[in-house]
Design an enzyme around this catalytic site. Structure first.
Site, PDB file in Angstrom:
ATOM      1  N   SER A  92       4.434   2.003  21.964  1.00  7.09           N
ATOM      2  CA  SER A  92       4.693   3.438  21.928  1.00  7.09           C
ATOM      3  C   SER A  92       4.936   3.920  23.344  1.00  7.09           C
ATOM      4  O   SER A  92       4.342   3.412  24.298  1.00  7.09           O
ATOM      5  CB  SER A  92       3.488   4.154  21.320  1.00  7.09           C
ATOM      6  OG  SER A  92       3.456   5.502  21.739  1.00  7.09           O
ATOM      7  N   GLU A 101       9.131  -2.096   9.232  1.00 10.92           N
ATOM      8  CA  GLU A 101       9.550  -0.740   8.838  1.00 10.92           C
ATOM      9  C   GLU A 101      11.073  -0.627   8.768  1.00 10.92           C
ATOM     10  O   GLU A 101      11.631   0.002   7.865  1.00 10.92           O
ATOM     11  CB  GLU A 101       8.993   0.291   9.828  1.00 10.92           C
ATOM     12  CG  GLU A 101       7.484   0.455   9.704  1.00 10.92           C
ATOM     13  CD  GLU A 101       6.882   1.277  10.835  1.00 10.92           C
ATOM     14  OE1 GLU A 101       7.621   1.981  11.551  1.00 10.92           O
ATOM     15  OE2 GLU A 101       5.650   1.207  11.004  1.00 10.92           O
ATOM     16  N   HIS A 115      -2.913  -1.167  -8.749  1.00  4.73           N
ATOM     17  CA  HIS A 115      -3.010   0.258  -8.349  1.00  4.73           C
ATOM     18  C   HIS A 115      -3.443   0.393  -6.890  1.00  4.73           C
ATOM     19  O   HIS A 115      -4.058   1.393  -6.518  1.00  4.73           O
ATOM     20  CB  HIS A 115      -3.992   1.027  -9.240  1.00  4.73           C
ATOM     21  CG  HIS A 115      -3.791   0.799 -10.702  1.00  4.73           C
ATOM     22  ND1 HIS A 115      -2.931   1.546 -11.467  1.00  4.73           N
ATOM     23  CD2 HIS A 115      -4.329  -0.135 -11.542  1.00  4.73           C
ATOM     24  CE1 HIS A 115      -2.957   1.107 -12.726  1.00  4.73           C
ATOM     25  NE2 HIS A 115      -3.783   0.088 -12.786  1.00  4.73           N
ATOM     26  N   LYS A 144      -0.886   1.328  21.208  1.00 11.41           N
ATOM     27  CA  LYS A 144      -0.127   1.052  19.994  1.00 11.41           C
ATOM     28  C   LYS A 144       0.637  -0.267  20.017  1.00 11.41           C
ATOM     29  O   LYS A 144       1.195  -0.662  21.021  1.00 11.41           O
ATOM     30  CB  LYS A 144       0.890   2.175  19.730  1.00 11.41           C
ATOM     31  CG  LYS A 144       0.281   3.479  19.266  1.00 11.41           C
ATOM     32  CD  LYS A 144      -0.478   3.374  17.967  1.00 11.41           C
ATOM     33  CE  LYS A 144       0.273   3.700  16.719  1.00 11.41           C
ATOM     34  NZ  LYS A 144       1.171   4.788  16.655  1.00 11.41           N
TER      35      LYS A 144
END
Ligand code: ARG
Length: 459
Positions: free
Chosen positions: A277, A290, A156, A283
């Site tokens: 970024s 992704e 979970h 970043k």
């Protein structure tokens, strides 16, 4: 517009119709397979006395010339031909004249395209298999190095029990190993040769279908000519297997994205596999993971698309089936690209072992082991569960972990606890006591790793 079939027509094909119908923009991808198939066909025609040996040799030489010229970039595959079959045949006739006109004897584009697609898919299965194997080798290396790297195991997405990095990565090893098994099964099942099925009903020429099957490394010829030209089951099976590969890659990507986040800090993706970024200078984003996760949708889409295309097609060949190509090619290229990048990313990724272990320690992942301690001292499991629940509550109030409670505090809740509780709930004990096959204990893990090694050597 160069077509193979102008004879019975009195009008030129409308330009839009021609473009809508044409497949050369994408089926040129299997020019090599198309020529390989034609060479086998011609050898068989000569063996059967349908062509002379001289004609065979002229055709073979012509086909080899086309192949070499296309490969070397001397001959461009252009849209003036309807499809790759027309391109090869027209070029052959240009090169060698009349004998070239005999290439298509005893053959239809229906069995030809069925063959080309099978050859292409079979070649690609072999390449994808090797890509998955490289990934398995990268995972195996991580496993070998991390039998004692503790980390929390989750259910979970809540910390559950401690495991090791080798154990966690080992779960993915199993998934990708099954993926290879699926590809192997598909390859075996699809390995029958449709050449000789003709348009749908075979041919009146005395073709030797066993011979062409053998020349092209098929196990045997297909057994029903109508099925031969309209079977795309293997495409569906491949896209289903590739969807599963992507599902596995996507789950792993999702974990890497989490592990790489500021909150987890379990891993650091290498600079070479991260992006920045345009606005936020701090970043370093996990874009590759992704994108792999994102591209999973494309591959699922291909599977849904071909299933839908095939569902209403009456026997035998129908032009709908031309739609199998672009989506299959795209799915194959996507999966190969994702596998290669993913392998590069995981093999250059740094594991922050200290953070992993610290995270395992402060998430009560040893609570089950504390209950097991009581059970080993005669407390029924259900009571033990309740006692440890109270201990956990106490820890939460104090903001500490189970191994930071004093023995007095343990004894306040149950007098059964003694000094050896600390040893019993140490990360090392929690992991090392899990010794059944498949568990994270180092001894059984080493056995699994040794088995993996043998598997990789043999396959
Ligand atoms: N481009 C076609 C395909 O991909 C080749 C077969 C054409 N056959 C036909 N009867 N028109 O399916």
């Amino acid at each position: 517009m160069a077509q193979l079939w102008g004879g019975r027509f009195t009008k030129e094909t409308d330009k839009l119709v021609y473009n809508f119908n044409a497949s050369i923009s994408f089926d040129q991808k299997f020019y090599e397979q198309d020529i390989r198939g034609s060479k086998a066909h011609v050898k068989m025609l000569a063996k059967q006395g349908i062509l002379t040996e001289k004609e065979r040799d002229q055709i073979l030489e012509g086909l080899e010339g086309i192949l070499a010229d296309v490969k070397a970039g001397r001959l461009a595959i252009t849209s003036e031909y309807e499809d790759i079959h027309s391109f090869v045949e027209a070029n052959l006739i240009d090169r060698i004249g009349d004998p070239g006109k005999k290439l298509h004897t005893g053959r239809s584009r229906n069995d030809q395209v069925a063959l080309d697609m099978k050859l292409y898919v079979r070649d690609e299965i072999d390449e994808i298999d090797q890509e998955i194997k490289s990934l398995l080798e990268a995972l195996q290396k991580i496993m070998e190095e991390n039998v004692h790297t503790y980390m929390p195991g989750f259910t979970h997405l809540q910390k559950a029990q401690p495991v090791t990095l080798a154990h966690h990565v080992g779960a993915y090893f199993e998934m990708f190993r099954r993926d290879r098994g699926r590809l192997f099964d598909i390859r075996k099942r699809m390995n029958t040769c449709p050449l000789g099925a003709g348009a749908l009903a075979g041919t009146t020429y005395p073709l030797d279908r066993e011979y062409t099957a053998q020349l092209l490394d098929f196990d045997e010829p297909t057994r029903n000519s109508m099925d031969s030209v309209s079977d795309r089951d293997y495409v569906i099976e491949l896209l289903s297997a590739l969807s599963t590969v992507m599902m596995h890659l996507s789950r792993f990507s999702e974990e890497i994205i989490l592990w790489n986040s500021n909150e987890y800090r379990f891993v650091e993706i290498d600079d070479a596999y991260s992006t920045g970024s345009s606005i936020m200078p701090q970043k370093k984003n996990p874009d590759i993971a992704e994108l792999v996760r994102g591209k999973t949708g494309r591959v699922y889409g291909a599977l849904t698309s071909i299933l839908t295309t095939m569902k209403g097609i009456p026997l035998a060949y129908n032009k709908d089936m031309q739609e199998d190509k672009e989506l299959t090619f795209d799915a194959i290229d996507t999966v190969k690209g994702c596998l290669a990048l993913f392998t590069g990313m995981v093999s250059t990724m740094q594991f922050n072992k200290a953070n992993m272990e610290a995270s395992a320690k402060n998430g009560f992942t040893n609570a089950t082991d504390a209950a097991d301690y009581l059970v080993n001292h005669g407390v029924p499991f259900r009571d033990a569960h309740g006692i440890v629940g109270q201990l956990v509550l106490k820890c939460i109030e104090k903001g500490i972990s189970l191994d930071e409670l004093s023995l007095e505090e343990y004894k306040e809740i149950s007098p059964v606890f003694e000094q050896d509780i600390y040893e019993a709930i140490s990360m090392k004990t929690c992991v090392e006591k899990r010794m059944t096959l498949g568990a994270p204990g180092p001894d059984v893990m080493e056995q699994v790793i040794a088995g993996n090694k043998k598997y990789l050597e043999a396959n």
